[in-house]
Design a protein around this motif. Structure first.
Motif, PDB file in Angstrom:
ATOM      1  N   GLY A   8       3.435  11.392  -8.403  1.00  0.00           N
ATOM      2  CA  GLY A   8       2.462  11.799  -9.413  1.00  0.00           C
ATOM      3  C   GLY A   8       2.265  10.784 -10.536  1.00  0.00           C
ATOM      4  O   GLY A   8       1.787  11.136 -11.605  1.00  0.00           O
ATOM      5  N   LYS A   9       2.614   9.555 -10.297  1.00  0.00           N
ATOM      6  CA  LYS A   9       2.466   8.517 -11.329  1.00  0.00           C
ATOM      7  C   LYS A   9       1.008   8.067 -11.415  1.00  0.00           C
ATOM      8  O   LYS A   9       0.298   8.013 -10.426  1.00  0.00           O
ATOM      9  N   ARG A  10       0.603   7.708 -12.616  1.00  0.00           N
ATOM     10  CA  ARG A  10      -0.759   7.211 -12.844  1.00  0.00           C
ATOM     11  C   ARG A  10      -0.825   5.723 -12.491  1.00  0.00           C
ATOM     12  O   ARG A  10       0.202   5.051 -12.416  1.00  0.00           O
ATOM     13  N   PHE A  11      -2.038   5.246 -12.310  1.00  0.00           N
ATOM     14  CA  PHE A  11      -2.230   3.850 -11.933  1.00  0.00           C
ATOM     15  C   PHE A  11      -1.559   2.911 -12.935  1.00  0.00           C
ATOM     16  O   PHE A  11      -0.933   1.920 -12.564  1.00  0.00           O
ATOM     17  N   LYS A  12      -1.708   3.215 -14.212  1.00  0.00           N
ATOM     18  CA  LYS A  12      -1.159   2.354 -15.259  1.00  0.00           C
ATOM     19  C   LYS A  12       0.371   2.303 -15.159  1.00  0.00           C
ATOM     20  O   LYS A  12       0.974   1.236 -15.303  1.00  0.00           O
ATOM     21  N   GLU A  13       0.997   3.445 -14.921  1.00  0.00           N
ATOM     22  CA  GLU A  13       2.464   3.492 -14.792  1.00  0.00           C
ATOM     23  C   GLU A  13       2.926   2.664 -13.590  1.00  0.00           C
ATOM     24  O   GLU A  13       3.912   1.919 -13.676  1.00  0.00           O
ATOM     25  N   ILE A  14       2.212   2.818 -12.485  1.00  0.00           N
ATOM     26  CA  ILE A  14       2.570   2.074 -11.266  1.00  0.00           C
ATOM     27  C   ILE A  14       2.427   0.576 -11.521  1.00  0.00           C
ATOM     28  O   ILE A  14       3.289  -0.215 -11.127  1.00  0.00           O
ATOM     29  N   GLN A  67       0.830  -1.209   0.000  1.00  0.00           N
ATOM     30  CA  GLN A  67       0.000   0.000   0.000  1.00  0.00           C
ATOM     31  C   GLN A  67       0.861   1.254   0.000  1.00  0.00           C
ATOM     32  O   GLN A  67       0.596   2.206  -0.735  1.00  0.00           O
ATOM     33  N   ARG A  68       1.890   1.247   0.845  1.00  0.00           N
ATOM     34  CA  ARG A  68       2.755   2.428   0.981  1.00  0.00           C
ATOM     35  C   ARG A  68       3.453   2.743  -0.349  1.00  0.00           C
ATOM     36  O   ARG A  68       3.473   3.883  -0.797  1.00  0.00           O
ATOM     37  N   VAL A  69       3.996   1.743  -1.007  1.00  0.00           N
ATOM     38  CA  VAL A  69       4.703   1.951  -2.272  1.00  0.00           C
ATOM     39  C   VAL A  69       3.749   2.521  -3.324  1.00  0.00           C
ATOM     40  O   VAL A  69       4.046   3.521  -3.977  1.00  0.00           O
ATOM     41  N   ALA A  70       2.596   1.900  -3.490  1.00  0.00           N
ATOM     42  CA  ALA A  70       1.639   2.357  -4.494  1.00  0.00           C
ATOM     43  C   ALA A  70       1.130   3.764  -4.162  1.00  0.00           C
ATOM     44  O   ALA A  70       1.033   4.629  -5.042  1.00  0.00           O
TER      45      ALA A  70
END
Length: 171
Positions: A136-142, A125-128
């Motif tokens: 500021g990364k998007r869900f897809k990038e993560i 959870q913390r990393v995401a």
């Protein structure tokens, strides 16, 4: 003993002839030496004003030297001034606020609670959460970086937000 009339630069015709003779050369000298940003036209004119103000002190044969020296000094002064202005722009202005000590204390306590709550999240959870909210990364990038699905990233971030809301009532 005063000088003969033809030797005074204060005579308008002699001053005009000196202006016509040296103004272009003086302007070009300043432009080539300092460029156009410091406005060589103004400094050339200021040098002629100074010559007029000192017309009784400067003999006609020294007028060219006086003009070039004066104009060069005016440009050097302007250059030094611009350096100070640039240095001043680079320094951050102190921001004065009317924040009272109580507010600062509350802010510090809130920040400590938030950091503690983030530390209590699971590693996933913390990393995401931090990749999304801090970087500021998007869900897809993560998802690509962590090699998981987008839905898994959403679940981790929403889980982190839910847990943070529970740990910090003010959030």
């Amino acid at each position: 003993m005063s000088k003969p009339l033809k030797e005074h630069i204060c005579e308008e015709q002699l001053f005009s002839s000196i202006f016509r003779k040296h103004s272009k050369d003086l302007h070009d000298f300043l432009y080539y030496k300092f460029g156009g940003t410091l406005n060589p036209q103004d400094k050339m004119q200021e040098a002629f004003v100074k010559l007029w103000e000192n017309c009784s002190k400067v003999p006609p044969d020294k007028a060219r030297s006086f003009l070039f020296t004066t104009a060069n000094n005016l440009m050097l002064n302007e250059f030094a001034h611009q350096k100070v202005v640039l240095r001043h722009r680079k320094t951050k202005q102190k921001q004065s606020t009317n924040i009272n000590p109580e507010f600062l204390l509350q802010e510090k306590q809130y920040r400590e609670k938030l950091e503690k709550a983030i530390a209590n999240l699971t590693e996933a959870q913390r990393v995401a959460f931090l990749m999304n909210r801090v970087e500021g990364k998007r869900f897809k990038e993560i998802a690509e970086l962590l090699d998981i699905s987008t839905k898994a990233v959403e679940k981790r971030i929403y889980g982190a937000l839910k847990k943070l809301r529970q740990d910090i009532e003010e959030l």
